[in-house]
Design a protein around this motif. Structure first.
Motif, PDB file in Angstrom:
ATOM      1  N   GLY A 120       0.829  -1.215   0.000  1.00  0.00           N
ATOM      2  CA  GLY A 120       0.000   0.000   0.000  1.00  0.00           C
ATOM      3  C   GLY A 120       0.858   1.259   0.000  1.00  0.00           C
ATOM      4  O   GLY A 120       0.572   2.222  -0.723  1.00  0.00           O
ATOM      5  N   ALA A 121       1.927   1.255   0.786  1.00  0.00           N
ATOM      6  CA  ALA A 121       2.788   2.439   0.880  1.00  0.00           C
ATOM      7  C   ALA A 121       3.549   2.663  -0.428  1.00  0.00           C
ATOM      8  O   ALA A 121       3.682   3.795  -0.898  1.00  0.00           O
ATOM      9  CB  ALA A 121       3.763   2.284   2.048  1.00  0.00           C
ATOM     10  N   LEU A 122       4.042   1.574  -1.045  1.00  0.00           N
ATOM     11  CA  LEU A 122       4.754   1.717  -2.318  1.00  0.00           C
ATOM     12  C   LEU A 122       3.801   2.181  -3.420  1.00  0.00           C
ATOM     13  O   LEU A 122       4.169   2.973  -4.286  1.00  0.00           O
ATOM     14  CB  LEU A 122       5.428   0.388  -2.713  1.00  0.00           C
ATOM     15  N   ARG A 123       2.560   1.698  -3.371  1.00  0.00           N
ATOM     16  CA  ARG A 123       1.552   2.163  -4.335  1.00  0.00           C
ATOM     17  C   ARG A 123       1.269   3.642  -4.144  1.00  0.00           C
ATOM     18  O   ARG A 123       1.150   4.394  -5.098  1.00  0.00           O
ATOM     19  CB  ARG A 123       0.241   1.402  -4.140  1.00  0.00           C
ATOM     20  N   ALA A 124       1.122   4.047  -2.867  1.00  0.00           N
ATOM     21  CA  ALA A 124       0.839   5.460  -2.578  1.00  0.00           C
ATOM     22  C   ALA A 124       1.989   6.338  -3.075  1.00  0.00           C
ATOM     23  O   ALA A 124       1.763   7.446  -3.564  1.00  0.00           O
ATOM     24  CB  ALA A 124       0.627   5.656  -1.080  1.00  0.00           C
ATOM     25  N   LEU A 125       3.211   5.841  -2.972  1.00  0.00           N
ATOM     26  CA  LEU A 125       4.377   6.593  -3.466  1.00  0.00           C
ATOM     27  C   LEU A 125       4.356   6.697  -4.983  1.00  0.00           C
ATOM     28  O   LEU A 125       4.737   7.712  -5.548  1.00  0.00           O
ATOM     29  CB  LEU A 125       5.672   5.861  -3.102  1.00  0.00           C
ATOM     30  N   GLY A 126       3.940   5.624  -5.631  1.00  0.00           N
ATOM     31  CA  GLY A 126       4.029   5.550  -7.085  1.00  0.00           C
ATOM     32  C   GLY A 126       2.815   6.131  -7.772  1.00  0.00           C
ATOM     33  O   GLY A 126       2.883   7.185  -8.407  1.00  0.00           O
ATOM     34  N   GLU A 127       1.705   5.467  -7.586  1.00  0.00           N
ATOM     35  CA  GLU A 127       0.503   5.836  -8.336  1.00  0.00           C
ATOM     36  C   GLU A 127      -0.328   6.871  -7.609  1.00  0.00           C
ATOM     37  O   GLU A 127      -1.260   7.424  -8.170  1.00  0.00           O
ATOM     38  CB  GLU A 127      -0.390   4.603  -8.530  1.00  0.00           C
ATOM     39  N   GLY A 128      -0.040   7.101  -6.328  1.00  0.00           N
ATOM     40  CA  GLY A 128      -0.930   7.931  -5.534  1.00  0.00           C
ATOM     41  C   GLY A 128      -2.106   7.099  -5.057  1.00  0.00           C
ATOM     42  O   GLY A 128      -2.144   5.887  -5.241  1.00  0.00           O
ATOM     43  N   THR A 129      -3.066   7.754  -4.429  1.00  0.00           N
ATOM     44  CA  THR A 129      -4.229   7.040  -3.922  1.00  0.00           C
ATOM     45  C   THR A 129      -5.476   7.700  -4.485  1.00  0.00           C
ATOM     46  O   THR A 129      -5.372   8.626  -5.288  1.00  0.00           O
ATOM     47  CB  THR A 129      -4.288   7.118  -2.386  1.00  0.00           C
ATOM     48  N   SER A 130      -6.635   7.246  -4.063  1.00  0.00           N
ATOM     49  CA  SER A 130      -7.879   7.763  -4.641  1.00  0.00           C
ATOM     50  C   SER A 130      -8.023   9.264  -4.427  1.00  0.00           C
ATOM     51  O   SER A 130      -8.663   9.944  -5.207  1.00  0.00           O
ATOM     52  CB  SER A 130      -9.071   7.023  -4.048  1.00  0.00           C
ATOM     53  N   ASP A 131      -7.426   9.815  -3.352  1.00  0.00           N
ATOM     54  CA  ASP A 131      -7.488  11.283  -3.265  1.00  0.00           C
ATOM     55  C   ASP A 131      -6.136  11.951  -3.525  1.00  0.00           C
ATOM     56  O   ASP A 131      -5.734  12.876  -2.833  1.00  0.00           O
ATOM     57  CB  ASP A 131      -8.172  11.797  -1.984  1.00  0.00           C
ATOM     58  N   GLY A 132      -5.424  11.453  -4.527  1.00  0.00           N
ATOM     59  CA  GLY A 132      -4.252  12.177  -4.998  1.00  0.00           C
ATOM     60  C   GLY A 132      -2.943  11.664  -4.438  1.00  0.00           C
ATOM     61  O   GLY A 132      -2.902  10.664  -3.739  1.00  0.00           O
ATOM     62  N   VAL A 133      -1.870  12.360  -4.791  1.00  0.00           N
ATOM     63  CA  VAL A 133      -0.533  11.978  -4.361  1.00  0.00           C
ATOM     64  C   VAL A 133      -0.180  12.777  -3.114  1.00  0.00           C
ATOM     65  O   VAL A 133      -0.317  13.993  -3.087  1.00  0.00           O
ATOM     66  CB  VAL A 133       0.493  12.243  -5.481  1.00  0.00           C
ATOM     67  N   ARG A 134       0.255  12.090  -2.069  1.00  0.00           N
ATOM     68  CA  ARG A 134       0.606  12.774  -0.825  1.00  0.00           C
ATOM     69  C   ARG A 134       2.098  13.090  -0.789  1.00  0.00           C
ATOM     70  O   ARG A 134       2.884  12.460  -1.487  1.00  0.00           O
ATOM     71  CB  ARG A 134       0.285  11.886   0.357  1.00  0.00           C
ATOM     72  N   PRO A 135       2.499  14.025   0.063  1.00  0.00           N
ATOM     73  CA  PRO A 135       3.923  14.284   0.217  1.00  0.00           C
ATOM     74  C   PRO A 135       4.634  12.995   0.657  1.00  0.00           C
ATOM     75  O   PRO A 135       4.091  12.222   1.454  1.00  0.00           O
ATOM     76  CB  PRO A 135       3.988  15.329   1.334  1.00  0.00           C
ATOM     77  N   THR A 136       5.850  12.787   0.129  1.00  0.00           N
ATOM     78  CA  THR A 136       6.565  11.539   0.446  1.00  0.00           C
ATOM     79  C   THR A 136       6.805  11.397   1.942  1.00  0.00           C
ATOM     80  O   THR A 136       6.727  10.302   2.481  1.00  0.00           O
ATOM     81  CB  THR A 136       7.928  11.467  -0.270  1.00  0.00           C
ATOM     82  N   ALA A 137       7.102  12.515   2.627  1.00  0.00           N
ATOM     83  CA  ALA A 137       7.390  12.435   4.063  1.00  0.00           C
ATOM     84  C   ALA A 137       6.175  11.895   4.808  1.00  0.00           C
ATOM     85  O   ALA A 137       6.300  11.107   5.753  1.00  0.00           O
ATOM     86  CB  ALA A 137       7.783  13.805   4.604  1.00  0.00           C
ATOM     87  N   MET A 138       5.003  12.288   4.379  1.00  0.00           N
ATOM     88  CA  MET A 138       3.769  11.846   5.040  1.00  0.00           C
ATOM     89  C   MET A 138       3.545  10.339   4.823  1.00  0.00           C
ATOM     90  O   MET A 138       3.200   9.600   5.750  1.00  0.00           O
ATOM     91  CB  MET A 138       2.602  12.647   4.473  1.00  0.00           C
ATOM     92  N   ILE A 139       3.784   9.881   3.596  1.00  0.00           N
ATOM     93  CA  ILE A 139       3.622   8.454   3.282  1.00  0.00           C
ATOM     94  C   ILE A 139       4.630   7.631   4.090  1.00  0.00           C
ATOM     95  O   ILE A 139       4.288   6.609   4.696  1.00  0.00           O
ATOM     96  CB  ILE A 139       3.830   8.206   1.767  1.00  0.00           C
TER      97      ILE A 139
END
Ligand SMILES: [Zn+2]
Length: 247
Positions: A120-139
């Motif tokens: 999930g975290a690698l996906r959030a870094l790469g593709e973002g999530t349903s509400d957009g891409v978050r800052p890397t520090a937050m992920i």
């Protein structure tokens, strides 16, 4: 010796002789595994490109006397592809896989929740999530807090880590494992604002809605505390943290 199938995310690879590699992989069903992939460094090998870090693969494993042998590897997703040329995200992913390697210490013990958290975290870094891409520090900081929690040492954020009195409390001590009340606080422990504390609780619980409008300064303050906490709890710390490239 048995043969079984699983899927996993590649954490690390090492050379072994001329053509082989030792691969450390976090699998869905069998936890962390370390094994030999034969022939992967030959240019003709179909394995090679599939066994890069952050690759999600289907694999067949044959149990060996010392090391398992990965006899078949089929790529599912190169989770790193969206950020291969993006150094802040790439170096952040390197930190994540190093943490996974350290926090899932036992080979062969199932670690499904950590596997899902990492994917999930690698996906959030790469593709973002349903509400957009978050800052890397937050992920990354959310991953750290939740990974530590799965490993059995979640930071105590809603009560005092020493006397247990109900919070919220205004001080945070990485070495004590969380927030401290004013009576338990040793000299020199820094204060934490209630806004930053609330932000860390949102990261720990995965309450993303609460993290949408977080100012940069709070993300930075949170990162400092989360990483101090992680380094305190891991012997020798996380090497790749010092190589991280900031956005
Ligand atoms: Zn206390």
């Amino acid at each position: 010796m048995g043969t079984f199938n699983d899927e996993g995310v590649v954490l690390r690879t090492h050379r072994l002789g001329e053509a082989d590699r030792i691969i450390t992989i976090l699998t869905r069903q069998h936890g962390k595994l370390r094994g030999v992939a034969k022939g992967v460094r030959r240019t003709s090998s179909k394995f090679g490109a599939r066994l890069e870090p952050f690759a999600q693969v289907d694999l067949q494993i044959t149990e060996g006397r010392n090391l398992d042998i990965f006899t078949s590897v089929v790529s599912k997703t190169l989770l790193g592809r969206p950020f291969l040329d993006d150094f802040p995200r790439f170096t952040t992913a390197e930190v994540m896989v190093e943490i996974a390697d350290k926090l899932v210490p036992e080979e062969g013990i199932p670690a499904l929740q950590h596997y899902l958290l990492l994917v999930g975290a690698l996906r959030a870094l790469g593709e973002g999530t349903s509400d957009g891409v978050r800052p890397t520090a937050m992920i990354l900081d959310s991953y750290i807090l939740r990974a530590a929690s799965l490993a059995g040492y979640a930071p105590q954020l809603d009560s005092c880590a020493i006397c247990g009195s109900e919070g919220p409390h205004g001080y945070f001590a990485p070495s004590s494992g969380g927030t401290l009340c004013s009576r338990c606080r040793p000299a020199g422990v820094p204060a934490i604002s209630s806004a930053t504390l609330g932000y860390l609780i949102s990261l720990l619980t995965g309450d993303w809605i609460q993290t949408r409008e977080i100012p940069e300064t709070r993300i930075t303050e949170g990162s400092t505390l989360v990483r101090a906490f992680l380094n305190w709890h891991l012997e020798r710390g996380i090497k790749s943290l010092s190589h991280i490239v900031r956005e």
